[in-house]
Design a protein around this motif. Structure first.
Motif, PDB file in Angstrom:
ATOM      1  N   GLU A 181       0.809  -1.216   0.000  1.00 15.34           N
ATOM      2  CA  GLU A 181       0.000   0.000   0.000  1.00 15.34           C
ATOM      3  C   GLU A 181       0.844   1.269   0.000  1.00 15.34           C
ATOM      4  O   GLU A 181       0.493   2.255  -0.661  1.00 15.34           O
ATOM      5  CB  GLU A 181      -0.939   0.010   1.206  1.00 15.34           C
ATOM      6  N   SER A 182       1.955   1.254   0.711  1.00 17.54           N
ATOM      7  CA  SER A 182       2.821   2.433   0.755  1.00 17.54           C
ATOM      8  C   SER A 182       3.392   2.744  -0.632  1.00 17.54           C
ATOM      9  O   SER A 182       3.440   3.910  -1.061  1.00 17.54           O
ATOM     10  CB  SER A 182       3.965   2.226   1.743  1.00 17.54           C
ATOM     11  N   ALA A 183       3.807   1.717  -1.349  1.00 23.15           N
ATOM     12  CA  ALA A 183       4.327   1.903  -2.705  1.00 23.15           C
ATOM     13  C   ALA A 183       3.223   2.380  -3.642  1.00 23.15           C
ATOM     14  O   ALA A 183       3.455   3.219  -4.527  1.00 23.15           O
ATOM     15  CB  ALA A 183       4.934   0.600  -3.220  1.00 23.15           C
ATOM     16  N   LEU A 184       2.013   1.869  -3.422  1.00 15.00           N
ATOM     17  CA  LEU A 184       0.869   2.284  -4.230  1.00 15.00           C
ATOM     18  C   LEU A 184       0.560   3.764  -4.030  1.00 15.00           C
ATOM     19  O   LEU A 184       0.370   4.513  -4.993  1.00 15.00           O
ATOM     20  CB  LEU A 184      -0.350   1.431  -3.875  1.00 15.00           C
ATOM     21  N   ILE A 185       0.548   4.203  -2.759  1.00 11.99           N
ATOM     22  CA  ILE A 185       0.258   5.605  -2.460  1.00 11.99           C
ATOM     23  C   ILE A 185       1.334   6.515  -3.037  1.00 11.99           C
ATOM     24  O   ILE A 185       1.031   7.562  -3.638  1.00 11.99           O
ATOM     25  CB  ILE A 185       0.124   5.807  -0.939  1.00 11.99           C
ATOM     26  N   ALA A 186       2.587   6.115  -2.909  1.00 10.95           N
ATOM     27  CA  ALA A 186       3.687   6.928  -3.442  1.00 10.95           C
ATOM     28  C   ALA A 186       3.585   7.041  -4.961  1.00 10.95           C
ATOM     29  O   ALA A 186       3.802   8.118  -5.534  1.00 10.95           O
ATOM     30  CB  ALA A 186       5.025   6.308  -3.042  1.00 10.95           C
ATOM     31  N   HIS A 187       3.233   5.940  -5.619  1.00 12.12           N
ATOM     32  CA  HIS A 187       3.087   5.968  -7.074  1.00 12.12           C
ATOM     33  C   HIS A 187       1.931   6.871  -7.495  1.00 12.12           C
ATOM     34  O   HIS A 187       2.046   7.646  -8.457  1.00 12.12           O
ATOM     35  CB  HIS A 187       2.856   4.548  -7.594  1.00 12.12           C
ATOM     36  N   LEU A 188       0.809   6.785  -6.788  1.00  8.94           N
ATOM     37  CA  LEU A 188      -0.357   7.598  -7.120  1.00  8.94           C
ATOM     38  C   LEU A 188      -0.081   9.082  -6.886  1.00  8.94           C
ATOM     39  O   LEU A 188      -0.525   9.933  -7.669  1.00  8.94           O
ATOM     40  CB  LEU A 188      -1.567   7.150  -6.289  1.00  8.94           C
ATOM     41  N   GLU A 189       0.635   9.401  -5.822  1.00  8.57           N
ATOM     42  CA  GLU A 189       0.942  10.807  -5.553  1.00  8.57           C
ATOM     43  C   GLU A 189       1.840  11.380  -6.649  1.00  8.57           C
ATOM     44  O   GLU A 189       1.663  12.538  -7.066  1.00  8.57           O
ATOM     45  CB  GLU A 189       1.594  10.949  -4.182  1.00  8.57           C
ATOM     46  N   GLY A 190       2.780  10.594  -7.140  1.00 10.41           N
ATOM     47  CA  GLY A 190       3.615  11.058  -8.235  1.00 10.41           C
ATOM     48  C   GLY A 190       2.838  11.162  -9.537  1.00 10.41           C
ATOM     49  O   GLY A 190       3.050  12.087 -10.334  1.00 10.41           O
ATOM     50  N   LEU A 191       1.928  10.229  -9.739  1.00  8.84           N
ATOM     51  CA  LEU A 191       1.128  10.206 -10.958  1.00  8.84           C
ATOM     52  C   LEU A 191       0.146  11.368 -11.022  1.00  8.84           C
ATOM     53  O   LEU A 191       0.018  12.051 -12.043  1.00  8.84           O
ATOM     54  CB  LEU A 191       0.374   8.878 -11.045  1.00  8.84           C
ATOM     55  N   LEU A 192      -0.546  11.601  -9.910  1.00  7.46           N
ATOM     56  CA  LEU A 192      -1.587  12.624  -9.874  1.00  7.46           C
ATOM     57  C   LEU A 192      -1.062  14.000  -9.483  1.00  7.46           C
ATOM     58  O   LEU A 192      -1.758  15.004  -9.661  1.00  7.46           O
ATOM     59  CB  LEU A 192      -2.692  12.205  -8.884  1.00  7.46           C
ATOM     60  N   GLY A 193       0.149  14.047  -8.928  1.00  7.74           N
ATOM     61  CA  GLY A 193       0.685  15.321  -8.467  1.00  7.74           C
ATOM     62  C   GLY A 193      -0.146  15.899  -7.341  1.00  7.74           C
ATOM     63  O   GLY A 193      -0.408  17.094  -7.291  1.00  7.74           O
ATOM     64  N   ALA A 194      -0.563  15.038  -6.427  1.00  5.45           N
ATOM     65  CA  ALA A 194      -1.476  15.451  -5.364  1.00  5.45           C
ATOM     66  C   ALA A 194      -1.219  14.617  -4.119  1.00  5.45           C
ATOM     67  O   ALA A 194      -0.524  13.591  -4.156  1.00  5.45           O
ATOM     68  CB  ALA A 194      -2.927  15.287  -5.804  1.00  5.45           C
ATOM     69  N   ARG A 195      -1.781  15.056  -3.011  1.00  2.00           N
ATOM     70  CA  ARG A 195      -1.663  14.314  -1.752  1.00  2.00           C
ATOM     71  C   ARG A 195      -2.804  13.310  -1.652  1.00  2.00           C
ATOM     72  O   ARG A 195      -3.974  13.676  -1.694  1.00  2.00           O
ATOM     73  CB  ARG A 195      -1.708  15.278  -0.566  1.00  2.00           C
ATOM     74  N   VAL A 196      -2.460  12.046  -1.526  1.00  2.00           N
ATOM     75  CA  VAL A 196      -3.454  10.982  -1.440  1.00  2.00           C
ATOM     76  C   VAL A 196      -3.915  10.829   0.003  1.00  2.00           C
ATOM     77  O   VAL A 196      -3.098  10.673   0.920  1.00  2.00           O
ATOM     78  CB  VAL A 196      -2.887   9.658  -1.970  1.00  2.00           C
ATOM     79  N   HIS A 197      -5.226  10.855   0.219  1.00  3.54           N
ATOM     80  CA  HIS A 197      -5.788  10.714   1.562  1.00  3.54           C
ATOM     81  C   HIS A 197      -6.336   9.313   1.823  1.00  3.54           C
ATOM     82  O   HIS A 197      -6.520   8.929   2.975  1.00  3.54           O
ATOM     83  CB  HIS A 197      -6.901  11.739   1.779  1.00  3.54           C
TER      84      HIS A 197
END
Length: 205
Positions: free
Chosen positions: A141-157
Motif C-alpha cells: 500500500e505504501s508503494a501504491l500511495i507513493a506511485h499515485l501521488e507522483g502520478l496525480l501530483g497530489a496528496r493521497v488521503h
C-alpha cells in the motif's frame, strides 16, 4: 384555492432546484425531467392521500417505497441522488399540506438551501476522487500511495484496491486525494501523462 397556492409554491421550489441549481451546475438534461416528474408525481399522489382516510401514514409509506427506487438504465452519481431526494421530499411536503403554512415553506426553503451549499463547487474544491487502472500490480500500500501521488501530483488521503491482477500486472484502485490550490479551480486532464495508466472515472470538485 389554498391547494392551488401550495401547488404553485412547490412548482416554484422545484423550478429553482432543477433550473436554478442542478442544470447550471451539472448540465445533465435527462435528469431534469426525472426531478420534475418525481416532484409533481409525488405532489399529486400525496394530495389525494391527504384528503382520504389513509392520510399521512400511507404518504410516508409512499416516501419509503420511492426512496428505494434505483434507476438501472444509467449510472447516477451521489450528488444526483441527493437532488432526487430533495425533489421527492419537497413534493411530499407540499402534497401532505392541505394549505400553505409557514412551516411547510420554511422546510422546503431549508432543503433548497442545503442543496445549494452542500453542492457548491466552492466547497472542498481541491478534493477529488478517481477510479484508476495502473499498469503495474501494487501489493504494498505504501508503494501504491507513493506511485499515485507522483502520478496525480497530489496528496493521497485514501486508497481502496478494487482489483489486484498479478497475472496481467494491473491494479484497479479507488483513490481519494487533494490537489494543490493552483489546480483546484481547473478540471483534471483526461490523461495523467503516464503511459499505460488510464483514468476511468472522476467525481468531486
Amino acid at each position: 384555492m389554498l391547494q392551488a397556492a401550495i401547488i404553485l409554491i412547490d412548482l416554484l421550489f422545484i423550478s429553482l432546484l432543477t433550473f436554478g441549481l442542478y442544470f447550471p451546475r451539472h448540465r445533465r438534461r435527462d435528469l431534469v425531467v426525472a426531478y420534475l416528474v418525481v416532484n409533481v408525481g409525488v405532489l399529486a399522489v400525496a394530495q389525494v392521500l391527504a384528503s382520504s382516510t389513509v392520510g399521512v401514514g400511507l404518504g410516508l409509506g409512499l416516501f419509503g417505497v420511492l426512496s428505494i427506487i434505483r434507476l438501472r438504465s444509467s449510472e447516477i452519481e451521489q450528488h444526483e441522488v441527493a437532488y432526487y431526494f430533495a425533489a421527492l421530499a419537497m413534493g411530499l411536503l407540499a402534497g401532505l399540506s392541505t394549505e400553505p403554512t409557514v412551516l411547510t415553506v420554511v422546510l422546503m426553503a431549508l432543503i433548497l438551501a442545503v442543496v445549494y451549499f452542500g453542492d457548491s463547487p466552492r466547497l472542498f474544491r481541491s478534493y477529488r476522487q478517481q477510479t484508476v487502472v495502473l499498469d503495474a500490480a501494487f501489493a504494498d500500500e505504501s508503494a501504491l500511495i507513493a506511485h499515485l501521488e507522483g502520478l496525480l501530483g497530489a496528496r493521497v488521503h485514501g486508497v481502496h484496491v478494487r482489483s489486484l491482477d498479478l497475472v496481467n500486472d494491473t491494479t484497479l484502485v479507488d483513490v481519494r486525494y487533494q490537489v494543490s490550490a493552483a489546480r483546484s479551480a481547473a478540471a483534471l486532464p483526461d490523461s495523467a501523462g503516464t503511459a499505460g495508466t488510464a483514468v476511468l472515472q472522476e467525481s468531486g470538485r
